[in-house]
Design a protein around this motif. Structure first.
Motif, PDB file in Angstrom:
ATOM      1  N   ASP A  41       0.785  -1.238   0.000  1.00  0.00           N
ATOM      2  CA  ASP A  41       0.000   0.000   0.000  1.00  0.00           C
ATOM      3  C   ASP A  41       0.813   1.281   0.000  1.00  0.00           C
ATOM      4  N   LYS A  44       3.711   1.027  -4.616  1.00  0.00           N
ATOM      5  CA  LYS A  44       4.598   0.374  -5.585  1.00  0.00           C
ATOM      6  C   LYS A  44       3.915   0.185  -6.943  1.00  0.00           C
ATOM      7  N   THR A  45       2.691  -0.324  -6.927  1.00  0.00           N
ATOM      8  CA  THR A  45       1.974  -0.563  -8.187  1.00  0.00           C
ATOM      9  C   THR A  45       1.749   0.744  -8.930  1.00  0.00           C
ATOM     10  N   THR A  46       1.333   1.756  -8.199  1.00  0.00           N
ATOM     11  CA  THR A  46       1.077   3.054  -8.813  1.00  0.00           C
ATOM     12  C   THR A  46       2.358   3.607  -9.432  1.00  0.00           C
ATOM     13  N   LYS A  68      -3.072  -5.944 -10.972  1.00  0.00           N
ATOM     14  CA  LYS A  68      -2.980  -6.208  -9.551  1.00  0.00           C
ATOM     15  C   LYS A  68      -4.327  -6.662  -9.009  1.00  0.00           C
ATOM     16  N   ASP A 163       0.638  14.433  -1.311  1.00  0.00           N
ATOM     17  CA  ASP A 163      -0.634  15.130  -1.501  1.00  0.00           C
ATOM     18  C   ASP A 163      -1.590  14.845  -0.347  1.00  0.00           C
ATOM     19  N   SER A 275       4.421  12.434  -5.331  1.00  0.00           N
ATOM     20  CA  SER A 275       3.125  11.780  -5.258  1.00  0.00           C
ATOM     21  C   SER A 275       2.959  10.931  -6.510  1.00  0.00           C
TER      22      SER A 275
HETATM   23  P1  G4P Z   1       1.214  -1.132  -3.430  1.00  0.00           P
HETATM   24  O1  G4P Z   1       1.402  -1.607  -4.818  1.00  0.00           O
HETATM   25  O2  G4P Z   1       2.480  -0.665  -2.800  1.00  0.00           O
HETATM   26  O3  G4P Z   1       0.449  -2.052  -2.558  1.00  0.00           O
HETATM   27  O4  G4P Z   1       0.346   0.219  -3.490  1.00  0.00           O
HETATM   28  P2  G4P Z   1      -0.622   0.804  -4.609  1.00  0.00           P
HETATM   29  O5  G4P Z   1       0.166   1.406  -5.693  1.00  0.00           O
HETATM   30  O6  G4P Z   1      -1.674  -0.173  -4.948  1.00  0.00           O
HETATM   31  O7  G4P Z   1      -1.226   2.003  -3.779  1.00  0.00           O
HETATM   32  C1  G4P Z   1      -1.957   1.787  -2.582  1.00  0.00           C
HETATM   33  C2  G4P Z   1      -3.006   2.878  -2.437  1.00  0.00           C
HETATM   34  O8  G4P Z   1      -2.355   4.134  -2.305  1.00  0.00           O
HETATM   35  C3  G4P Z   1      -3.937   2.987  -3.615  1.00  0.00           C
HETATM   36  O9  G4P Z   1      -5.177   3.398  -3.120  1.00  0.00           O
HETATM   37  C4  G4P Z   1      -3.323   4.113  -4.410  1.00  0.00           C
HETATM   38  O10 G4P Z   1      -4.249   4.750  -5.230  1.00  0.00           O
HETATM   39  C5  G4P Z   1      -2.839   5.010  -3.304  1.00  0.00           C
HETATM   40  N1  G4P Z   1      -1.746   5.911  -3.713  1.00  0.00           N
HETATM   41  C6  G4P Z   1      -0.618   5.603  -4.391  1.00  0.00           C
HETATM   42  N2  G4P Z   1       0.131   6.698  -4.584  1.00  0.00           N
HETATM   43  C7  G4P Z   1      -0.520   7.728  -4.023  1.00  0.00           C
HETATM   44  C8  G4P Z   1      -0.264   9.136  -3.900  1.00  0.00           C
HETATM   45  O11 G4P Z   1       0.734   9.663  -4.364  1.00  0.00           O
HETATM   46  N3  G4P Z   1      -1.188   9.849  -3.222  1.00  0.00           N
HETATM   47  C9  G4P Z   1      -2.323   9.307  -2.700  1.00  0.00           C
HETATM   48  N4  G4P Z   1      -3.157  10.113  -2.063  1.00  0.00           N
HETATM   49  N5  G4P Z   1      -2.604   7.995  -2.810  1.00  0.00           N
HETATM   50  C10 G4P Z   1      -1.709   7.217  -3.456  1.00  0.00           C
HETATM   51  P3  G4P Z   1      -6.390   2.400  -2.935  1.00  0.00           P
HETATM   52  O12 G4P Z   1      -7.474   3.181  -2.313  1.00  0.00           O
HETATM   53  O13 G4P Z   1      -5.928   1.143  -2.251  1.00  0.00           O
HETATM   54  O14 G4P Z   1      -6.689   1.989  -4.382  1.00  0.00           O
HETATM   55  P4  G4P Z   1      -7.641   2.764  -5.369  1.00  0.00           P
HETATM   56  O15 G4P Z   1      -8.994   2.392  -4.923  1.00  0.00           O
HETATM   57  O16 G4P Z   1      -7.313   4.212  -5.237  1.00  0.00           O
HETATM   58  O17 G4P Z   1      -7.277   2.222  -6.710  1.00  0.00           O
END
Ligand code: G4P
Length: 548
Positions: A41, A44-46, A68, A163, A275
């Motif tokens: 979370d 990493k995926t993002t 994913k 953010d 971000s």
């Molecule tokens: P992982 O692979 O490391 O497990 O993480 P992943 O990229 O799936 O990101 C985990 C959650 O964090 C996702 O939300 C993603 O949208 C969010 N996230 C990633 N980067 C940022 C960022 O820069 N800012 C913010 N605010 N959030 C970020 P989620 O609610 O689990 O998924 P989704 O419903 O948004 O798709």
């Protein structure tokens, strides 16, 4: 016998050897092979997706993410992976950016990660550590960083989710330094956070990158303002700029300036804030990766070390994945090229089996699809079809007897004893577990005093994978049960008598041999392990072992 070379042919041969040497050197120099380490979370995926989008390797936002969550339709991963919607086994993505070839090796970051996650890190030259800036250093990051440390892998750090409301940036750096024991050199510094996130200040370039929210931009241009004293900034957000100036002074005083040597030695990590979801700060990290992270380096191959630019091909298998294509029962062995040039159709030598194999169907891993590989160089990963004759750690060359080192097995954290419903299948069970053990899917321990086999894993999902593979590939319906074992240690000693005494003692009930024949102590608790270690000072208890 081949014709004896004449002066002419010798001339031609040395010419043709010269050209590839330059070609190989150039190809090696432009390669970067890295993995992302993070706690689930953290993003990493993002970030992976943004890196791919940014480099033009994929066009569609959501591709990696959909994969994913299991919404993607291609059949590149196992059934179980689809059901669980997570990445059981790590995959490889190759893309080009700024005339570099980047290999991004995925390390499954889910709670149920497996030994593959660790082993992938033996095949990379650098790692990108992603930290959720609201949470700081988390458990899985610590574990993965410790694995990187075994080879002093250079680490870049991305503080993600600025953010949102985050923790104080200085406090985050402090935590990385004290918990992960690695020096931090901030390269960018955040201006505000959450709703008031304005951007980042590039400490080395004296530039401010202005933040703009927006998820789907692939090749955005964020506005850059030159100079922290630029009057435009004071106009735009006077309060934040005053704060930034104070912080920058503090940072300059309290933290280490970036030092390439220290970074390459794995002692210092450059830190970037951003971000991922807004694609903000991603370009900076990608550029740093190309500019600072090392190209493939020499590798220890036991008899000598191998330079990536040597002409003869060599490499080692660091992971084996089953059923990538459900239509075939094949497994794919992931091989990291360590030197030379690999060409499709060439003959390479499987050194453990002392057998030459011709590799005609090989896959490489472009981000968008699996493609036939034509050529590969040090740092690249190629997938060899494997009908059960390849193991983790197997080395390949054009003939020279090399054995690449540094592929560790980790003491398992989870244990199951295994029985079968149909006793007539006992032979298949043993055969299946032997092969799965050799392949590195799970660790198999055989108690010296008999009894059920014990399986060990670093992630519980490995048991599910093994159960489904036993059923599908060996026709064995196995029952896995919990055990009283809490940890395992490999036991070695120069004192052979002490080892024999140990086996005969009351501790013997907890001694087992793994698939490679190494002695292991299966402790029932932390206290039990501690007492045993104290009682047997002549023995060494290891939490990792190298592939033999
Ligand atoms: P992982 O692979 O490391 O497990 O993480 P992943 O990229 O799936 O990101 C985990 C959650 O964090 C996702 O939300 C993603 O949208 C969010 N996230 C990633 N980067 C940022 C960022 O820069 N800012 C913010 N605010 N959030 C970020 P989620 O609610 O689990 O998924 P989704 O419903 O948004 O798709």
């Amino acid at each position: 016998a081949p014709d004896l070379p004449t002066a002419d042919t010798v001339e031609v041969a040395s010419e043709s050897r010269k050209a590839p040497a330059e070609l190989i050197a150039r190809e090696v120099a432009r390669r970067r092979t890295f993995g992302i380490i993070s706690h689930p979370d953290a993003g990493k995926t993002t970030l992976t997706e943004k890196l791919l989008l940014f480099s033009g390797a994929i066009q569609l936002a959501g591709t990696v993410k959909a994969r994913k969550s299991g919404r993607h339709a291609t059949s590149d991963w196992m059934e179980i992976e689809k059901q669980r919607g997570i990445s059981v086994a790590s995959s490889v993505m190759q893309f080009e950016y700024r005339d570099h070839v980047v290999n991004l090796l995925d390390t499954p970051g889910h709670q149920d990660f497996s030994e593959d996650t660790y082993r992938v890190l033996t095949a990379v030259d650098s790692a990108l550590m992603v930290i959720d800036a609201a949470k700081g250093v988390e458990e899985q990051t610590i574990k993965l960083l410790n694995v990187c440390r075994m080879r002093d892998t250079p680490i870049l750090t991305f503080m993600n989710k600025l953010d949102r409301e985050c923790r104080d940036p200085l406090e985050l750096l402090d935590e990385v330094e004290s918990v992960l024991k690695i020096q931090c050199a901030p390269v960018t510094w955040p201006i505000g956070m959450g709703k008031n996130f304005r951007g980042v200040y590039h400490l080395l370039r004296d530039e401010i990158l202005l933040f703009k929210a927006g998820e789907e931009r692939a090749d955005q241009e964020f506005e850059v303002v030159k100079g922290i004293d630029n009057p435009r900034l004071a106009e735009m957000f006077p309060l934040e700029i005053e704060q930034l100036k104070m912080e920058v002074e503090l940072v300059h005083g309290a933290s280490h300036p970036f030092d390439l040597e220290e970074f390459l030695a794995g002692k210092q990590t450059p830190v970037f804030f951003g971000s991922a979801i807004n694609n903000f700060g991603v370009r900076e990290i990608l550029n740093a990766l190309l500019d600072w992270a090392p190209a493939p380096r020499e590798r220890d191959a036991t008899v000598r070390s191998v330079e990536p630019t040597e002409a003869p091909f060599s490499g080692f298998v660091f992971k084996i994945q089953a059923n990538m294509d459900p239509a075939h029962r094949d497994r794919i062995a992931f091989l990291r090229v360590c030197s030379g040039r690999f060409e499709r159709g060439m003959k390479i030598k499987h050194l453990r089996l002392n057998r030459e194999i011709k590799v005609s169907s090989v896959v490489t891993f472009m981000a968008s699809s699996r493609e036939q590989v034509e050529e590969a160089y040090a740092g690249d990963i190629i997938g060899l079809p494997n009908h059960g004759n390849m193991q983790i750690g197997d080395s390949f060359s054009e003939g020279e007897l090399l054995q690449f080192t540094g592929i560790p097995y980790f003491a398992p954290d989870f244990f199951r004893s295994v029985r079968i419903r149909n006793p007539l299948k006992i032979k298949q069970l043993h055969k299946g577990l032997q092969q799965l053990g050799e392949e590195g899917a799970v660790q198999v321990f055989k108690p010296v005093h008999g009894g059920d086999l014990v399986l060990g894993a670093v992630g519980v999902l490995q048991f599910e994978v093994v159960a489904s593979r036993l059923l599908n590939e060996y026709g064995v319906d196995a029952v896995f049960e919990g055990t009283s074992i809490s940890s395992a240690r490999w036991v070695t000693s120069d004192d052979k008598k002490a080892l024999a005494d140990f086996e005969k003692s009351s501790a013997g009930a907890n001694i087992a041999f793994d698939a490679a024949g190494n002695m292991a102590y299966l402790a029932t608790s932390g206290v039990n392990l501690k007492l045993t270690q104290e009682r047997w000072p002549q023995l060494t208890f290891h939490s990792t072992r190298e592939h033999a």
